[in-house]
Scaffold this motif. Structure first.
Motif, mmCIF file in Angstrom:
data_model
loop_
_atom_site.group_PDB
_atom_site.id
_atom_site.type_symbol
_atom_site.label_atom_id
_atom_site.label_comp_id
_atom_site.label_asym_id
_atom_site.label_seq_id
_atom_site.Cartn_x
_atom_site.Cartn_y
_atom_site.Cartn_z
ATOM 1 N N UNK A 133 -58.236 14.534 29.581
ATOM 2 C CA UNK A 133 -57.546 14.522 30.902
ATOM 3 C C UNK A 133 -59.266 15.126 31.501
ATOM 4 N N UNK A 134 -59.776 15.723 31.356
ATOM 5 C CA UNK A 134 -61.579 15.938 31.650
ATOM 6 C C UNK A 134 -62.312 15.122 31.958
ATOM 7 N N UNK A 135 -62.006 14.014 30.337
ATOM 8 C CA UNK A 135 -63.113 13.106 30.196
ATOM 9 C C UNK A 135 -62.629 11.550 32.081
ATOM 10 N N UNK A 136 -61.206 11.670 31.520
ATOM 11 C CA UNK A 136 -61.026 10.933 33.440
ATOM 12 C C UNK A 136 -61.281 11.841 34.397
ATOM 13 N N UNK A 137 -60.785 12.608 34.604
ATOM 14 C CA UNK A 137 -61.092 13.608 36.093
ATOM 15 C C UNK A 137 -63.106 13.367 35.549
ATOM 16 N N UNK A 138 -64.194 13.088 35.111
ATOM 17 C CA UNK A 138 -65.304 12.846 35.826
ATOM 18 C C UNK A 138 -65.211 11.489 34.883
ATOM 19 N N UNK A 139 -64.454 10.037 35.368
ATOM 20 C CA UNK A 139 -64.716 9.287 35.645
ATOM 21 C C UNK A 139 -64.672 8.246 33.955
ATOM 22 N N UNK A 140 -64.732 8.662 32.979
ATOM 23 C CA UNK A 140 -64.897 8.289 31.995
ATOM 24 C C UNK A 140 -63.108 7.737 31.233
ATOM 25 N N UNK A 141 -63.333 6.593 31.440
ATOM 26 C CA UNK A 141 -62.096 5.721 31.147
ATOM 27 C C UNK A 141 -61.708 6.440 29.757
ATOM 28 N N UNK A 142 -60.303 6.527 29.470
ATOM 29 C CA UNK A 142 -60.289 7.215 27.845
ATOM 30 C C UNK A 142 -58.890 7.280 28.109
ATOM 31 N N UNK A 143 -57.921 6.301 27.181
ATOM 32 C CA UNK A 143 -56.773 6.063 27.478
ATOM 33 C C UNK A 143 -55.682 6.456 26.536
ATOM 34 N N UNK A 144 -54.643 7.261 26.810
ATOM 35 C CA UNK A 144 -54.069 7.721 25.434
ATOM 36 C C UNK A 144 -52.238 7.109 25.813
ATOM 37 N N UNK A 145 -51.919 6.877 24.693
ATOM 38 C CA UNK A 145 -51.035 5.974 24.490
ATOM 39 C C UNK A 145 -49.315 7.243 23.004
#
Length: 359
Positions: A133-145
């Motif tokens: 969540x923190x990564x994506x908030x910082x614009x660092x694309x990281x998907x979860x499945x």
């Protein structure tokens, strides 16, 4: 005489440069823009989270292992075009931050463990969810499945670790998906081939093995409907309608209550798993979708030698199906398992760092 550049011209130049960087995937301004990230990483590496041993596996392997990963999840990712790194349970946040800085996504597999176990699957998942969540908030694309139990875990975590599940009876149940009216507007299905949608909609190809589930009422009662889009539902053996496919509204997080990996890679008899050619095509779609999401992440290892030391290839899968287990093959790990990191320090001596022996 020096000339000053007008402020408006500088602003225009900055805007052009910024637009170019965003287009190239170098900068993503905020979380609402992350889905514009281009898929330019053609060598994605995805982590699969391990979990506590089941009682059945412990009984068959004489309590000699601490955690496991069903090989079908590894094959599922590999079949979609990525490589796999095992992600251990029982580690501190620093470990998950480090390994996620090298990976391009993480899969939470199905299983049968409690979310209240200390230092287990749910605790590791909590670290991963917060970091992603923190990564994506910082614009660092990281998907979860999340698959099955992973579906339940990812929603449990988004509800601040609140138990929100309902009892369900959907074991060995093959079902077509009952799509919600807006499902084609979703990221998961908007580009899906018509043939895949038709198979998922008309044929009983999704494999369900769960005793808990989420209903749309659960989602509303705990305000998860504002966080997740419900893309499909299904009915269990008793007619209870449960949520079967979701995607996060803000982040590249996805989850399915069914098991797409089982259609392709699990062959335990009398489990009502569809192995038709159409079932394989539909299941393969989910693998390729998630791997394509991982292609938008730019994380990487130092070099190919560094990659090799973390790969699942360093571990041997057991033929657990021959012992009556629910998985044909299983990776089994002792409690003190670590990656195969071997490097010489400047004195050529062994060195231990964070429980990893470095040569």
């Amino acid at each position: 005489m020096s000339k000053t550049v007008p402020f408006t011209l500088l602003l225009l130049l900055f805007s052009i440069i910024k637009f170019h960087l965003i287009k190239c995937g170098t900068i993503i301004n905020k979380s609402s823009d992350i889905f514009s990230a281009p898929a330019i990483n053609d060598e994605p590496i995805i982590g699969v989270l391990s979990q506590e041993m089941t009682s059945y596996l412990r009984s068959k392997y004489a309590d000699q292992y601490h955690s496991y990963i069903a090989a079908s999840y590894v094959k599922f990712i590999e079949g979609g075009g990525a490589r796999v790194v095992p992600v251990w349970i029982g580690k501190d946040r620093k470990y998950y931050e480090d390994i996620m800085s090298k990976l391009n996504g993480i899969l939470f597999p199905g299983g049968a463990v409690s979310f209240t176990n200390r230092n287990g699957y749910a605790q590791a998942g909590n670290h991963i969810y917060k970091i992603a969540t923190k990564m994506n908030n910082n614009g660092d694309y990281f998907p979860l499945w999340g698959t099955c139990l992973g579906f339940e875990l990812i929603t449990y975590l988004s509800a601040n670790r609140t138990e929100i599940r309902t009892d369900c009876s959907s074991h060995s149940q093959a079902l077509p998906l009952e799509f919600k009216s807006s499902f084609k507007k979703s990221r998961m299905f908007k580009d899906a081939p018509d043939r895949v949608i038709k198979v998922l909609k008309d044929e009983a190809v999704t494999s369900n093995f769960h005793t808990f589930c989420l209903t749309e009422k659960n989602m509303t009662d705990y305000h998860l409907d504002s966080i997740w889009r419900v893309l499909s539902v299904n009915n269990d053996w008793n007619g209870l309608t449960f949520v079967s496919t979701i995607e996060h509204r803000q982040y590249p997080f996805y989850a399915v209550q069914f098991h797409p990996e089982k259609n392709i890679y699990e062959w335990v008899r009398n489990k009502n798993i569809s192995h038709t050619s159409n079932a394989i095509i539909a299941s393969q779609y989910f693998a390729e979708f998630f791997v394509n999401e991982a292609r938008k992440s730019h994380h990487h290892f130092i070099d190919s030698k560094d990659e090799d030391q973390y790969m699942i290839y360093n571990y041997q899968a057991e033929f657990s199906g021959a012992k009556g287990a629910g998985f044909e093959q299983t990776y089994l790990f002792p409690e003190e398992v670590n990656y195969m990191i071997r490097r010489k320090n400047f004195k050529g001596q062994t060195k231990k760092v964070d429980n990893i022996v470095v040569f």
